[in-house]
Scaffold this active site. Structure first.
Site, PDB file in Angstrom:
ATOM      1  N   LYS A 211       1.058  -1.165   0.148  1.00 13.74           N
ATOM      2  CA  LYS A 211       0.054   0.158   0.062  1.00 13.74           C
ATOM      3  C   LYS A 211       0.854   1.357   0.140  1.00 13.74           C
ATOM      4  CE  LYS A 211      -3.494   2.428   2.409  1.00 13.74           C
ATOM      5  NZ  LYS A 211      -4.828   2.307   3.604  1.00 13.74           N
TER       6      LYS A 211
ATOM      7  N   LYS B 171      -2.331  -1.207  -3.802  1.00 19.50           N
ATOM      8  CA  LYS B 171      -3.122  -0.271  -3.674  1.00 19.50           C
ATOM      9  C   LYS B 171      -2.395   1.181  -3.728  1.00 19.50           C
ATOM     10  CE  LYS B 171      -6.305   1.790  -0.140  1.00 19.50           C
ATOM     11  NZ  LYS B 171      -6.878   1.778   1.083  1.00 19.50           N
TER      12      LYS B 171
HETATM   13  C1  PBG Z   1      -6.747   3.747   5.447  1.00 17.88           C
HETATM   14  C2  PBG Z   1      -7.594   3.357   4.190  1.00 17.88           C
HETATM   15  C3  PBG Z   1      -7.471   4.355   2.985  1.00 17.88           C
HETATM   16  C4  PBG Z   1      -8.109   3.568   2.055  1.00 17.88           C
HETATM   17  C5  PBG Z   1      -8.812   2.441   2.382  1.00 17.88           C
HETATM   18  N1  PBG Z   1      -8.459   2.239   3.618  1.00 17.88           N
HETATM   19  C6  PBG Z   1      -6.924   5.584   2.904  1.00 17.88           C
HETATM   20  C7  PBG Z   1      -5.635   6.093   3.443  1.00 17.88           C
HETATM   21  O1  PBG Z   1      -4.563   5.159   3.740  1.00 17.88           O
HETATM   22  O2  PBG Z   1      -5.469   7.128   3.852  1.00 17.88           O
HETATM   23  C8  PBG Z   1      -8.442   4.296   0.682  1.00 17.88           C
HETATM   24  C9  PBG Z   1      -9.477   3.949  -0.295  1.00 17.88           C
HETATM   25  C10 PBG Z   1      -9.720   4.556  -1.274  1.00 17.88           C
HETATM   26  O3  PBG Z   1      -9.046   5.601  -1.763  1.00 17.88           O
HETATM   27  O4  PBG Z   1     -10.805   4.157  -2.178  1.00 17.88           O
HETATM   28  N2  PBG Z   1      -7.026   2.687   6.329  1.00 17.88           N
END
Ligand code: PBG
Length: 326
Positions: free
Chosen positions: A196, A250
């Protein structure tokens, strides 16, 4: 060599194009990302994500039935937490009567055959918007992991099928796996957000869950540097060793090379998250008449299959399922 070889021969008709098609996209590839809220209103629109609404529990029940009817295998839940319930520790994440435990039960009551995936991270619940506990400005790893274990156990006890740690703390997969085993949750799956990245593509999501205004600083001390690929292999190797059943990349489209590298290197199901910013860009282009939204939606989803993904988490899931003839 040309002219004995003409690659256009097999492209000349619909039937031959279908015959040589290498990859297929079906409803079985879709995981629907859904934002839930404790609101009395049935739905609240998310301005930066046209077509996406925060759903009340009542609307969530309807959505779950839609998913079942369309054949969408699973829903991934994300909570919009009332600001009055947030604190520095994100303690609402451990409330057995909290929004997520109730949302899990709502889906299971409405559509027992739809899988439920829950995000394990504290950002929807903390006043500062970080995924873990702060020690000064730093997100403390081990103390955060302890909280995440409690959050994951609560989700499993509430009927969640797949816990999905999205926090990027070190060592959390192993500790969560051990806790699930020792509490009798042998069949609860772990989908690790293994690779991520610290990304600008999450912007609209932070509006959707109400953490945008809150977030102090950025997440670069725990999420990955967009410049790094080899490090993603190390993250995934560790998470598999610690007991992850599936891994995720992601954001999605800007990181297709990572999706592909993981599927080449590991015998584990790999998922891609088509995140909020990717969704927003396609919708914005389509609303302005600059691109054909339906076509770009399906093309972007197919690209994940071409890269080797087992499936895609996407806000487009119901629309894509309908476009695919479900
Ligand atoms: C955080 C989390 C995020 C998303 C899912 N879980 C954002 C972040 O890390 O700030 C993003 C999902 C999306 O942008 O659709 N635990």
């Amino acid at each position: 060599m040309y002219p004995s070889t003409r690659l256009r021969r097999t492209r000349q008709a619909d039937w031959s194009r279908r015959l040589v098609q290498e990859k297929t996209l079906t409803v079985n590839d879709l995981i629907w990302s859904v934002v839930v809220s404790d609101t009395a209103d049935p739905v609240e629109p998310v301005a930066a994500m046209p077509g996406v609404e925060r759903l009340s529990l009542k609307a969530l029940a309807t959505a779950a039935k839609d998913a079942e009817m369309l054949g969408i295998p699973a829903i991934a839940l994300f909570p919009h937490i009332d600001p009055s319930k947030k604190d520095d520790e994100g303690s609402e994440a451990l409330n057995p009567d909290g929004l997520i435990p109730r949302a899990i039960k709502t889906i299971k009551d409405a559509a027992p055959n739809v899988g439920v995936i829950c995000d394990v991270a504290l950002d929807p619940f903390t006043t500062h918007g970080h995924d873990g506990l702060l020690d000064g400005d730093y997100v403390a790893n081990d103390a955060t992991v302890e909280m995440l274990v409690g959050q994951a156990l609560l989700q499993a006890e509430s009927g969640c099928d797949v816990v999905a740690p999205s926090d990027m703390m070190d060592g959390r997969i192993g500790v969560i796996r051990e806790a699930l085993e020792s509490h009798g949750h042998h069949n609860t799956m772990i989908l690790s957000y293994a690779a991520k990245y610290a990304s600008g593509f999450y912007g609209p999501y932070r509006e959707a869950i109400g953490s945008a205004a809150a977030l102090k600083g950025d997440k670069k001390t725990y999420q990955m540097d967009p410049a790094n690929a080899a490090e993603a292999l190390r993250e995934v190797e560790l998470d598999i060793a610690e007991g992850a059943d599936m891994v995720m990349v992601k954001p999605g489209l800007p990181y297709l090379d990572i999706v592909h590298a993981l599927t080449e290197n590991f015998a584990v199901p790999v998922y891609a998250f088509q995140v909020s910013g990717e969704y927003a860009m396609i919708q914005a282009g389509a609303q302005n008449g600059w691109i054909d939204g339906e076509r770009v939606m399906l093309e972007s989803l197919m690209s994940f299959k071409r890269a080797g993904a087992s499936g895609i988490i996407t806000y487009f899931a119901p629309r894509a399922a309908r476009a695919l003839g479900a």
